[in-house]
Motif scaffolding. Structure first.
Motif, PDB file in Angstrom:
ATOM      1  N   ALA A 107       0.829  -1.210   0.000  1.00  0.00           N
ATOM      2  CA  ALA A 107       0.000   0.000   0.000  1.00  0.00           C
ATOM      3  C   ALA A 107       0.863   1.258   0.000  1.00  0.00           C
ATOM      4  O   ALA A 107       0.585   2.217  -0.728  1.00  0.00           O
ATOM      5  N   ALA A 108       1.933   1.261   0.809  1.00  0.00           N
ATOM      6  CA  ALA A 108       2.816   2.432   0.873  1.00  0.00           C
ATOM      7  C   ALA A 108       3.523   2.675  -0.458  1.00  0.00           C
ATOM      8  O   ALA A 108       3.654   3.828  -0.904  1.00  0.00           O
ATOM      9  N   LEU A 109       3.960   1.610  -1.097  1.00  0.00           N
ATOM     10  CA  LEU A 109       4.618   1.766  -2.400  1.00  0.00           C
ATOM     11  C   LEU A 109       3.656   2.336  -3.441  1.00  0.00           C
ATOM     12  O   LEU A 109       4.033   3.199  -4.246  1.00  0.00           O
ATOM     13  N   ALA A 110       2.416   1.884  -3.410  1.00  0.00           N
ATOM     14  CA  ALA A 110       1.410   2.415  -4.335  1.00  0.00           C
ATOM     15  C   ALA A 110       1.138   3.890  -4.044  1.00  0.00           C
ATOM     16  O   ALA A 110       1.017   4.696  -4.975  1.00  0.00           O
ATOM     17  N   LEU A 111       1.073   4.236  -2.779  1.00  0.00           N
ATOM     18  CA  LEU A 111       0.840   5.645  -2.421  1.00  0.00           C
ATOM     19  C   LEU A 111       2.009   6.528  -2.846  1.00  0.00           C
ATOM     20  O   LEU A 111       1.809   7.644  -3.339  1.00  0.00           O
TER      21      LEU A 111
END
Length: 178
Positions: A137-141
């Motif tokens: 999720a953090a990488l996508a954000l």
């Protein structure tokens, strides 16, 4: 029975670093506590740590890390390397089951009992049961919402992990080094 399960996430983005964790600890197949504080500020708030694994083991390592920070003048990388070396070599410490994410205003590192001190390539460090959900999720954000702050990314990514991982809850604690 060991108390375990957590999600810890650190993000470095646009010159900011934030580190957060959920508050859940499980024992066997049930929630033992829902508001565990797994993120701590050390060295006058200049260093933030988060831990996953056995709680008693994590506290022992946290104390050792704080000693190393003091002994090396707050140098995060040096303290992390010295802790990892001692952790791997010491007969008692070697048996501890925990991991740590540590950061200051400049660096973000993962410390493991195997003697590893890892600096994540992607500026996203995650450990614990929900680590891969939070990291994804953090990488996508970071890629698709670069306008968010590091703190906002940590918060949203941990909430996404909590929606997916049964060992992660929405009781978050997020800190930033001073």
């Amino acid at each position: 029975m060991k108390i375990r399960s957590t999600t810890v996430l650190g993000v470095r983005h646009n010159g900011q670093i934030a580190l957060g964790a959920d508050g859940q600890a499980t024992m066997d197949k049930h929630v033992a506590k829902s508001n565990v504080r797994k993120v701590r500020k050390l060295h006058d708030g200049k260093v933030v740590t988060g831990f996953a694994g056995s709680t008693a083991d994590a506290f022992m390592l946290l104390d050792k890390f704080e000693e190393k920070l003091g002994g090396y003048g707050g140098q995060l990388r040096r303290a992390a390397i010295e802790l990892a070396k001692e952790w791997r070599k010491d007969q008692y410490l070697r048996k501890l089951e925990a991991m740590m994410v540590v950061c200051d205003k400049d660096e973000l590192l993962i410390i493991a009992g195997t003697g590893d001190v890892l600096e994540p390539d992607s500026d996203v460090a995650a450990i614990g049961s929900g680590a891969m959900y939070a990291q994804a999720a953090a990488l996508a954000l970071k890629k698709h919402a670069p306008h968010l702050t590091a703190r906002q990314m940590v918060e949203e990514a941990l909430h996404i992990a909590a929606d997916i991982c049964i060992y992660t809850n929405h009781n978050l604690m997020i800190e930033e080094p001073v």
